[in-house]
Design a protein around this motif. Sequence first.
Motif, PDB file in Angstrom:
ATOM      1  N   GLY A  89       0.812  -1.210   0.000  1.00 55.19           N
ATOM      2  CA  GLY A  89       0.000   0.000   0.000  1.00 55.19           C
ATOM      3  C   GLY A  89       0.844   1.258   0.000  1.00 55.19           C
ATOM      4  O   GLY A  89       0.554   2.221  -0.720  1.00 55.19           O
ATOM      5  N   VAL A  90       1.908   1.256   0.790  1.00 54.22           N
ATOM      6  CA  VAL A  90       2.809   2.407   0.869  1.00 54.22           C
ATOM      7  C   VAL A  90       3.523   2.633  -0.456  1.00 54.22           C
ATOM      8  O   VAL A  90       3.588   3.762  -0.968  1.00 54.22           O
ATOM      9  CB  VAL A  90       3.819   2.206   2.017  1.00 54.22           C
ATOM     10  CG1 VAL A  90       5.002   3.150   1.876  1.00 54.22           C
ATOM     11  CG2 VAL A  90       3.138   2.408   3.364  1.00 54.22           C
ATOM     12  N   LEU A  91       4.074   1.562  -1.041  1.00 56.61           N
ATOM     13  CA  LEU A  91       4.794   1.699  -2.306  1.00 56.61           C
ATOM     14  C   LEU A  91       3.872   2.182  -3.433  1.00 56.61           C
ATOM     15  O   LEU A  91       4.246   3.044  -4.232  1.00 56.61           O
ATOM     16  CB  LEU A  91       5.430   0.369  -2.696  1.00 56.61           C
ATOM     17  CG  LEU A  91       6.612  -0.093  -1.834  1.00 56.61           C
ATOM     18  CD1 LEU A  91       7.074  -1.477  -2.263  1.00 56.61           C
ATOM     19  CD2 LEU A  91       7.764   0.899  -1.898  1.00 56.61           C
ATOM     20  N   LEU A  92       2.667   1.654  -3.467  1.00 54.89           N
ATOM     21  CA  LEU A  92       1.714   2.063  -4.494  1.00 54.89           C
ATOM     22  C   LEU A  92       1.286   3.514  -4.301  1.00 54.89           C
ATOM     23  O   LEU A  92       1.091   4.249  -5.271  1.00 54.89           O
ATOM     24  CB  LEU A  92       0.490   1.143  -4.475  1.00 54.89           C
ATOM     25  CG  LEU A  92       0.741  -0.302  -4.914  1.00 54.89           C
ATOM     26  CD1 LEU A  92      -0.495  -1.161  -4.639  1.00 54.89           C
ATOM     27  CD2 LEU A  92       1.114  -0.382  -6.387  1.00 54.89           C
TER      28      LEU A  92
ATOM     29  N   GLY B 127      -7.460  -5.484   4.598  1.00 55.39           N
ATOM     30  CA  GLY B 127      -8.898  -5.696   4.505  1.00 55.39           C
ATOM     31  C   GLY B 127      -9.733  -4.440   4.403  1.00 55.39           C
ATOM     32  O   GLY B 127     -10.966  -4.519   4.334  1.00 55.39           O
ATOM     33  N   MET B 128      -9.085  -3.270   4.372  1.00 56.47           N
ATOM     34  CA  MET B 128      -9.819  -2.004   4.331  1.00 56.47           C
ATOM     35  C   MET B 128      -9.774  -1.409   2.927  1.00 56.47           C
ATOM     36  O   MET B 128      -8.707  -1.378   2.302  1.00 56.47           O
ATOM     37  CB  MET B 128      -9.216  -1.015   5.329  1.00 56.47           C
ATOM     38  CG  MET B 128      -9.244  -1.500   6.770  1.00 56.47           C
ATOM     39  SD  MET B 128      -8.665  -0.248   7.954  1.00 56.47           S
ATOM     40  CE  MET B 128      -6.988   0.026   7.400  1.00 56.47           C
ATOM     41  N   PRO B 129     -10.875  -0.909   2.421  1.00 59.24           N
ATOM     42  CA  PRO B 129     -10.875  -0.299   1.094  1.00 59.24           C
ATOM     43  C   PRO B 129     -10.058   0.995   1.073  1.00 59.24           C
ATOM     44  O   PRO B 129     -10.091   1.779   2.023  1.00 59.24           O
ATOM     45  CB  PRO B 129     -12.359  -0.017   0.828  1.00 59.24           C
ATOM     46  CG  PRO B 129     -12.979   0.048   2.186  1.00 59.24           C
ATOM     47  CD  PRO B 129     -12.210  -0.899   3.042  1.00 59.24           C
ATOM     48  N   TYR B 130      -9.300   1.186   0.001  1.00 60.72           N
ATOM     49  CA  TYR B 130      -8.516   2.412  -0.146  1.00 60.72           C
ATOM     50  C   TYR B 130      -8.214   2.623  -1.618  1.00 60.72           C
ATOM     51  O   TYR B 130      -8.516   1.769  -2.465  1.00 60.72           O
ATOM     52  CB  TYR B 130      -7.227   2.335   0.672  1.00 60.72           C
ATOM     53  CG  TYR B 130      -6.049   1.705  -0.046  1.00 60.72           C
ATOM     54  CD1 TYR B 130      -4.883   2.431  -0.277  1.00 60.72           C
ATOM     55  CD2 TYR B 130      -6.096   0.382  -0.495  1.00 60.72           C
ATOM     56  CE1 TYR B 130      -3.805   1.860  -0.930  1.00 60.72           C
ATOM     57  CE2 TYR B 130      -5.009  -0.193  -1.138  1.00 60.72           C
ATOM     58  CZ  TYR B 130      -3.869   0.549  -1.355  1.00 60.72           C
ATOM     59  OH  TYR B 130      -2.807  -0.013  -2.004  1.00 60.72           O
ATOM     60  N   ALA B 131      -7.627   3.771  -1.919  1.00 61.41           N
ATOM     61  CA  ALA B 131      -7.157   4.047  -3.273  1.00 61.41           C
ATOM     62  C   ALA B 131      -5.703   4.483  -3.191  1.00 61.41           C
ATOM     63  O   ALA B 131      -5.340   5.291  -2.324  1.00 61.41           O
ATOM     64  CB  ALA B 131      -8.001   5.131  -3.938  1.00 61.41           C
ATOM     65  N   SER B 132      -4.866   3.948  -4.079  1.00 60.28           N
ATOM     66  CA  SER B 132      -3.440   4.288  -4.053  1.00 60.28           C
ATOM     67  C   SER B 132      -3.092   5.393  -5.037  1.00 60.28           C
ATOM     68  O   SER B 132      -1.954   5.863  -5.051  1.00 60.28           O
ATOM     69  CB  SER B 132      -2.600   3.041  -4.384  1.00 60.28           C
ATOM     70  OG  SER B 132      -2.917   2.557  -5.676  1.00 60.28           O
TER      71      SER B 132
ATOM     72  N   ALA C 281       0.038  10.199   3.859  1.00 59.04           N
ATOM     73  CA  ALA C 281       1.345  10.839   4.023  1.00 59.04           C
ATOM     74  C   ALA C 281       2.324  10.357   2.950  1.00 59.04           C
ATOM     75  O   ALA C 281       3.078  11.159   2.372  1.00 59.04           O
ATOM     76  CB  ALA C 281       1.900  10.540   5.415  1.00 59.04           C
ATOM     77  N   PHE C 282       2.302   9.074   2.656  1.00 67.34           N
ATOM     78  CA  PHE C 282       3.205   8.554   1.635  1.00 67.34           C
ATOM     79  C   PHE C 282       2.788   8.992   0.233  1.00 67.34           C
ATOM     80  O   PHE C 282       3.645   9.179  -0.639  1.00 67.34           O
ATOM     81  CB  PHE C 282       3.304   7.029   1.728  1.00 67.34           C
ATOM     82  CG  PHE C 282       4.293   6.561   2.752  1.00 67.34           C
ATOM     83  CD1 PHE C 282       5.642   6.579   2.479  1.00 67.34           C
ATOM     84  CD2 PHE C 282       3.871   6.120   3.992  1.00 67.34           C
ATOM     85  CE1 PHE C 282       6.576   6.158   3.423  1.00 67.34           C
ATOM     86  CE2 PHE C 282       4.786   5.695   4.952  1.00 67.34           C
ATOM     87  CZ  PHE C 282       6.140   5.717   4.669  1.00 67.34           C
ATOM     88  N   PHE C 283       1.491   9.182   0.012  1.00 66.56           N
ATOM     89  CA  PHE C 283       1.038   9.724  -1.265  1.00 66.56           C
ATOM     90  C   PHE C 283       1.575  11.144  -1.455  1.00 66.56           C
ATOM     91  O   PHE C 283       2.085  11.495  -2.527  1.00 66.56           O
ATOM     92  CB  PHE C 283      -0.493   9.732  -1.319  1.00 66.56           C
ATOM     93  CG  PHE C 283      -1.054  10.206  -2.626  1.00 66.56           C
ATOM     94  CD1 PHE C 283      -1.276   9.315  -3.668  1.00 66.56           C
ATOM     95  CD2 PHE C 283      -1.375  11.535  -2.825  1.00 66.56           C
ATOM     96  CE1 PHE C 283      -1.802   9.748  -4.877  1.00 66.56           C
ATOM     97  CE2 PHE C 283      -1.896  11.981  -4.026  1.00 66.56           C
ATOM     98  CZ  PHE C 283      -2.108  11.084  -5.060  1.00 66.56           C
ATOM     99  N   ILE C 284       1.471  11.950  -0.406  1.00 62.19           N
ATOM    100  CA  ILE C 284       2.015  13.308  -0.454  1.00 62.19           C
ATOM    101  C   ILE C 284       3.531  13.263  -0.660  1.00 62.19           C
ATOM    102  O   ILE C 284       4.105  14.025  -1.462  1.00 62.19           O
ATOM    103  CB  ILE C 284       1.672  14.078   0.828  1.00 62.19           C
ATOM    104  CG1 ILE C 284       0.147  14.277   0.924  1.00 62.19           C
ATOM    105  CG2 ILE C 284       2.382  15.432   0.869  1.00 62.19           C
ATOM    106  CD1 ILE C 284      -0.315  14.820   2.268  1.00 62.19           C
ATOM    107  N   GLY C 285       4.186  12.350   0.059  1.00 65.44           N
ATOM    108  CA  GLY C 285       5.625  12.193  -0.119  1.00 65.44           C
ATOM    109  C   GLY C 285       5.982  11.800  -1.541  1.00 65.44           C
ATOM    110  O   GLY C 285       6.987  12.272  -2.096  1.00 65.44           O
ATOM    111  N   GLY C 286       5.159  10.940  -2.148  1.00 66.50           N
ATOM    112  CA  GLY C 286       5.378  10.573  -3.536  1.00 66.50           C
ATOM    113  C   GLY C 286       5.262  11.776  -4.456  1.00 66.50           C
ATOM    114  O   GLY C 286       6.046  11.926  -5.407  1.00 66.50           O
TER     115      GLY C 286
END
Length: 221
Positions: free
Chosen positions: A14-17, A138-143, A180-185
């Motif tokens: 999830g973090v990498l994506l 198991g939780m829905p999210y978007a990468s 936070a990782f999306f922002i970092g990306g």
Amino acid sequence: MDKKKQMSDTMRLGVLLAIAGGFLDAYTYLCRGGVFANAQTGNMVLFGIQLVSGEFIKALYYFLPILSFFVGIIVAEAIKHHFCDHPKFHWRQIVLLIEVFALVIVAFIPQGQLDMLCNIMISFVCSLQVESFRKFHGMPYASTMCTGNLRSATEHLYNYRMTKDKKTLTKSLQYYIIIAFFIGGGALGVLFTHSISIQAILLPALLLFICFIFMFIEQAG
């Protein structure tokens, strides 16, 4: 294979994506003509603005990534349907390889007249990703976009305040970590795009390939 614990259902992936997703949005906006590759809402608004303004060629510039996103969803579902029981590869690994291949091609397409083609390809990549990787723990999210993640994170935070359930707090923090990782990306996208221009996109390609390898590790485990 889908009946077992999902190889893609990890915080690590999830973090990498999320890093790759944030990076691609910054890259296309800065380097490929101000188009958003991930969340098509902005492109839809800009498409409508250009239509009303009578700028039909410019409208097409925003419509084609939307169409590409649409096609990518269909392709992801087709891959899932045809390869869900493959004995050696998880169908999501096939998706990741397609994403990597497309991004490597974009890295060597010059800026300028072919930016539209690049945005079409990157929108296609993002649609594959958002359709194929939809849960972590198991939780829905978007990468590739964070509006839904922000809603879920804040909802769980409020529920924790009301119930003091530590599991709810953990879920909230996990969503905020993804954000936070999306922002970092996105920040990395700015730095690398300014430094090495169009070939900066090789970094998210590398991250996606690492995800591909990690899924073998998860499978073996």
